[in-house]
Design a protein around this motif. Structure first.
Motif, short mmCIF file in Angstrom:
data_model
loop_
_atom_site.label_atom_id
_atom_site.label_comp_id
_atom_site.label_asym_id
_atom_site.label_seq_id
_atom_site.Cartn_x
_atom_site.Cartn_y
_atom_site.Cartn_z
N ARG A 199 0.83 -1.21 0.00
CA ARG A 199 0.00 0.00 0.00
C ARG A 199 0.87 1.27 0.00
NH1 ARG A 199 -5.42 -0.12 1.94
NH2 ARG A 199 -6.37 -2.05 1.14
N VAL A 200 2.04 1.18 0.60
CA VAL A 200 2.88 2.37 0.69
C VAL A 200 4.04 2.35 -0.31
CG1 VAL A 200 2.27 2.75 3.11
CG2 VAL A 200 4.34 1.44 2.55
N GLY A 201 3.94 1.45 -1.31
CA GLY A 201 4.90 1.51 -2.41
C GLY A 201 6.07 0.56 -2.35
N HIS A 202 6.03 -0.43 -1.45
CA HIS A 202 7.14 -1.39 -1.34
C HIS A 202 6.62 -2.80 -1.59
CE1 HIS A 202 9.82 1.72 0.16
NE2 HIS A 202 8.91 2.06 1.04
N ASP A 203 6.89 -3.32 -2.76
CA ASP A 203 6.36 -4.64 -3.13
C ASP A 203 7.09 -5.81 -2.47
OD1 ASP A 203 4.40 -3.56 -4.74
OD2 ASP A 203 5.70 -3.49 -6.51
N ASP A 204 8.32 -5.57 -2.04
CA ASP A 204 9.11 -6.62 -1.40
C ASP A 204 8.88 -6.55 0.11
OD1 ASP A 204 11.03 -8.23 -0.23
OD2 ASP A 204 12.63 -7.65 -1.60
N PRO A 205 8.14 -7.49 0.70
CA PRO A 205 7.83 -7.41 2.13
C PRO A 205 9.06 -7.48 3.01
CG PRO A 205 7.12 -9.51 1.22
CD PRO A 205 7.50 -8.66 0.07
N ALA A 206 10.07 -8.24 2.61
CA ALA A 206 11.28 -8.33 3.42
C ALA A 206 12.01 -6.99 3.45
CB ALA A 206 12.20 -9.43 2.88
N TYR A 207 12.09 -6.35 2.29
CA TYR A 207 12.73 -5.03 2.24
C TYR A 207 11.95 -4.03 3.06
CZ TYR A 207 14.27 -0.51 0.55
OH TYR A 207 14.72 0.79 0.49
N ARG A 258 12.65 -4.57 6.76
CA ARG A 258 13.98 -4.10 7.14
C ARG A 258 14.02 -2.57 7.19
NH1 ARG A 258 15.60 -7.97 3.34
NH2 ARG A 258 16.17 -6.32 1.86
N LEU A 259 13.43 -1.94 6.19
CA LEU A 259 13.42 -0.47 6.15
C LEU A 259 12.66 0.10 7.33
CD1 LEU A 259 13.92 2.20 4.57
CD2 LEU A 259 11.74 1.78 3.42
N PHE A 260 11.48 -0.44 7.59
CA PHE A 260 10.66 0.04 8.70
C PHE A 260 11.41 -0.11 10.02
CE2 PHE A 260 7.45 0.02 11.95
CZ PHE A 260 6.47 0.90 11.49
N THR A 261 12.03 -1.26 10.22
CA THR A 261 12.77 -1.53 11.46
C THR A 261 13.95 -0.57 11.62
OG1 THR A 261 12.14 -3.87 11.34
CG2 THR A 261 13.99 -3.29 12.78
N ALA A 275 10.25 -3.57 14.62
CA ALA A 275 9.70 -4.27 13.47
C ALA A 275 8.23 -3.89 13.29
CB ALA A 275 9.83 -5.78 13.66
N PRO A 276 7.69 -4.00 12.07
CA PRO A 276 6.28 -3.67 11.85
C PRO A 276 5.33 -4.42 12.79
CG PRO A 276 7.39 -3.95 9.74
CD PRO A 276 8.37 -4.36 10.80
N ARG A 277 5.59 -5.72 13.02
CA ARG A 277 4.70 -6.50 13.90
C ARG A 277 4.76 -5.96 15.33
NH1 ARG A 277 2.97 -10.82 11.05
NH2 ARG A 277 4.27 -11.49 9.28
#
Length: 272
Positions: free
Chosen positions: A238-246, A249-252, A258-260
């Motif tokens: 939804r926010v423009g990042h198709d790779d969930p792992a990336y 990592r970016l969010f963290t 971590a997002p969770r």
């Protein structure tokens, strides 16, 4: 000759840790020029009535001033100023601290354009009135309230300098931040060169366009994590990042969790 009054403050170490300290303020009818001098702190002079001039720097650049106007004075910069004709009414304040340096870095206080003509003097005058009242109050919170008034003054004066066209550019960036567009594409759609877009975002957002867009994406990701049932991967998309792992990592890296973990902290149980 000077007619008026002044009060000086000596903030405590704890008060200075707030990041901005007001060192004094006053109100006066200035009849004679201020002789050349160098301050150790920042200062603001609000010219309420009258006209005159400001001269500053090694080149002794000189500009005319007509009320209502405010001008900034900077530590270590030689300057002088004064009224023409019968004098002028001024309100002044001295202040310092790391928050002031940050305001200067963001462009709120300009060493090259220190004079700000005030189309609407009300916000600056109101902030100065609060500042004067705090300095004259001689009560326990005087230093803290005076510092708050300086923050308000800086923001109020910046509103006079802001270009409304810049607001439209930033609004378009916020609206389209999650689209898979490069900075060059955002600039093209705004009708600007990349360098012009950088100047606008640096002036108003205090960072590069890439950083500004990333901050917006992260803010929206936080909202979705806290308020929706979308999976972390879906939030990332939804926010423009198709790779969930990336995305994780970016969010963290940028938020420290971590997002969770962010979701576990911020999401509230839903009531039926």
């Amino acid at each position: 000759m000077v007619q008026g009054w002044s009060r000086y403050l000596t903030p405590t170490p704890v008060q200075r840790r707030l990041g901005l300290a007001c060192l004094g303020a006053g109100h006066k009818l200035e009849l004679d020029p201020c002789p050349p001098r160098v301050l150790r702190s920042h200062a603001a002079v609000l010219v309420v009535d009258g006209e005159g001039w400001l001269e500053w720097g090694e080149s002794r650049r000189r500009v005319a001033i007509t009320a209502p106007s405010l001008f900034w004075l900077f530590p270590g910069v030689r300057h002088s100023y004064g009224p023409d004709g019968p004098g002028w009414q001024e309100v002044w304040t001295l202040f310092e601290g790391p928050a002031v340096d940050a305001y200067e870095e963001l462009g709120y206080l300009s060493r090259t354009e220190p004079v700000v003509p005030l189309t609407d003097p009300f916000p600056a005058r109101t902030a100065m009135d609060h500042l004067l009242a705090a300095c004259r109050g001689e009560y326990a919170r005087a230093e803290v309230e005076a510092a708050h008034a300086v923050h308000t003054l800086i923001l109020g004066v910046q509103d006079q300098r802001d270009d409304r066209r810049d607001d439209l550019v930033l609004a378009a960036l916020r609206e389209n931040a999650c689209r898979p567009w490069s900075v060059a594409e955002h600039a093209r759609r705004a009708g600007l060169s990349v360098s012009a877009l950088r100047r606008v975002v640096r002036r108003d957002g205090g960072c590069s366009p890439k950083e500004y867009l990333l901050r917006i994406r992260l803010n929206r990701a936080k909202e979705l994590l806290a308020e929706s049932e979308l999976t972390v991967a879906e939030v990332g998309r939804r926010v423009g990042h198709d790779d969930p792992a990336y995305f994780s990592r970016l969010f963290t890296r940028r938020t420290g969790m971590a997002p969770r973990d962010f979701r576990a902290q911020e999401q509230r149980p839903r009531t039926s």
